[in-house]
Design an enzyme around this catalytic site. Structure first.
Site, short mmCIF file in Angstrom:
data_model
loop_
_atom_site.label_atom_id
_atom_site.label_comp_id
_atom_site.label_asym_id
_atom_site.label_seq_id
_atom_site.Cartn_x
_atom_site.Cartn_y
_atom_site.Cartn_z
N ASP A 91 0.26 -0.78 5.72
CA ASP A 91 0.86 0.55 5.92
C ASP A 91 1.80 0.55 7.11
O ASP A 91 2.94 1.03 7.03
CB ASP A 91 -0.23 1.60 6.14
CG ASP A 91 -1.13 1.79 4.94
OD1 ASP A 91 -0.91 2.74 4.18
OD2 ASP A 91 -2.07 1.00 4.77
N THR A 179 -3.31 3.88 -0.76
CA THR A 179 -3.94 2.80 0.01
C THR A 179 -5.31 2.46 -0.55
O THR A 179 -5.72 1.29 -0.55
CB THR A 179 -4.06 3.19 1.50
OG1 THR A 179 -2.76 3.43 2.03
CG2 THR A 179 -4.71 2.08 2.31
#
EC number: 3.1.3.7
Length: 397
Positions: A91, A179
């Protein structure tokens, strides 16, 4: 979908140094641009920005693939944010990488993005993130310091820019939408999403989904989808066995379904069909065999909103339903790039009252959106029917 061989060729271009006090000076250097467009450049007002976005998202997807391979052998690469959502070095690496690539050519355009560097610093992830970014950036490794990478992350953070209630040009980035899917395994889709907004209009977008199902015969996997206002939505394979973007661009269109009970629906994995207004009219099944008149097909959930936008824009799904939570927020980066990809593929995106999504309601930060009731993403043909069904069901909601 129609396939168009654009005859694009790889070409070498030369970038001049761009001065920006927050980022390292960039030496003039040659490199191969992978971001050939599927339409003539003169048709696209923002073709330079689009080419840069394509290249940045492609680099980011390759970073994700490499990190995912080693993710479970190194638990310190996964941390948890204050809202108990997982976050990985991917990320932060994606946000830093894309921020750096965009700032080379467009240093004055602000970035609105999900992460900031606080978690990287607090969880001793700096060296891991910097290493991954250096391996994929077009900037030479010896020109990237830890501080450069951390500043690149913070360029998109909450306190990086104030818009002062004025029309603006800015990038919107979701470094990894889904995610949880990124952590689950190969079958759970995740997306890198980047859009450019000009005066409250989304003018281009690029989505990369590294594990989108590919062609088994040639070992290809993943998809790269782009949209430019007035030029349509297009997709191509993200990578083949050699790891390079390959193949011709394919024009994407939404599916032609005109009957609600024949449509294929997506909903968030955190919501149930029974919580949505159409549940009073139709039951939902994941098996399309022997559907009854009052039943619809509910496609298996995939993590993140952008995957569902991608499914509608590519014609694999007809409708994506999202209900706004009473105590919750909807982030602009979860929708911006998906909106233009669906629009340019022939679909429609509104709130539950039929109004377009307004990216300027969060006047100072442009990080939140406030759709009445929630968001409906459709193939366009079904949109008014669904709005009418929502309206008729609203007294019972």
């Amino acid at each position: 979908m129609h396939i168009l061989d654009t005859g694009a060729r790889f070409s070498a271009v030369k970038f001049s140094p761009v001065f920006n006090p927050s980022f390292p000076p960039i030496r003039r250097r040659y490199f191969i641009v992978r971001a050939n467009l599927p339409f003539p450049k003169h048709q696209a007002k923002y073709h330079k920005e689009l080419e840069t976005a394509i290249d940045a998202v492609d680099r980011a997807c390759r970073l994700c693939v490499d990190i995912k391979r080693s993710l479970f052998s190194s638990k310190e690469k996964i941390v948890e944010k204050n809202d108990q959502t997982p976050v990985t070095i991917a990320d932060f690496g994606v946000q830093a990488l894309i921020s750096l690539e965009l700032s080379k050519l467009f240093p004055s355009i602000p970035l609105v993005a999900e992460e900031d560097s606080h978690f990287v610093r607090a969880n001793n992830l700096v060296s891991s993130v910097v290493s991954e970014v250096k391996s994929k950036a077009s900037i030479e490794e010896n020109q990237l310091s830890d501080s450069h990478v951390l500043e690149a992350i913070d360029r998109g953070g909450k306190d990086a820019y104030t818009f002062c209630n004025k029309p603006a040009t800015y990038w919107v980035l979701d470094p990894i939408d889904g995610t949880r899917g990124f952590l689950k395994g190969d079958e759970a889709l995740y997306v890198v999403g980047l859009a450019l907004v000009v005066d409250n209009e989304i003018v281009l977008g690029v989505m990369g989904c590294p594990n989108w199902p590919g062609d088994i015969s040639d070992g290809s996997t993943g998809t790269l989808m782009l949209s430019h206002i007035g030029c349509g939505t297009w997709a191509k394979r993200l990578q083949n066995v050699s790891g390079k973007v390959s193949g011709a661009w394919t024009r994407c269109f939404v599916d032609p379904c005109t009957l609600v009970n024949k449509a294929r629906f997506c909903i968030p994995e955190s919501q149930t069909w029974e919580s949505l207004p159409l549940s009073g009219l139709f039951g939902a099944r994941i098996d399309s065999d022997d559907l009854q008149h009052k039943e619809i097909v509910l496609l298996p959930t995939c993590c993140g909103s952008l995957c569902k936008y991608l499914m509608v824009a590519s014609g694999r799904a007809s409708v994506f339903f999202l209900r706004a939570k009473i105590q919750g927020t909807i982030k602009s980066w979860d929708h911006a790039v998906g909106i233009i990809c669906v629009h340019e593929a022939g679909g429609k995106v509104t709130d539950w009252e039929g109004d377009e999504i307004n990216l300027e309601e969060d006047q100072s930060e442009r990080r939140l959106i406030f759709p009445a009731g929630g968001v409906i993403v459709s193939n366009g043909s079904l949109h008014n029917q669904i709005l009418e069904m929502i309206s008729s069901a609203s007294p019972t909601l």
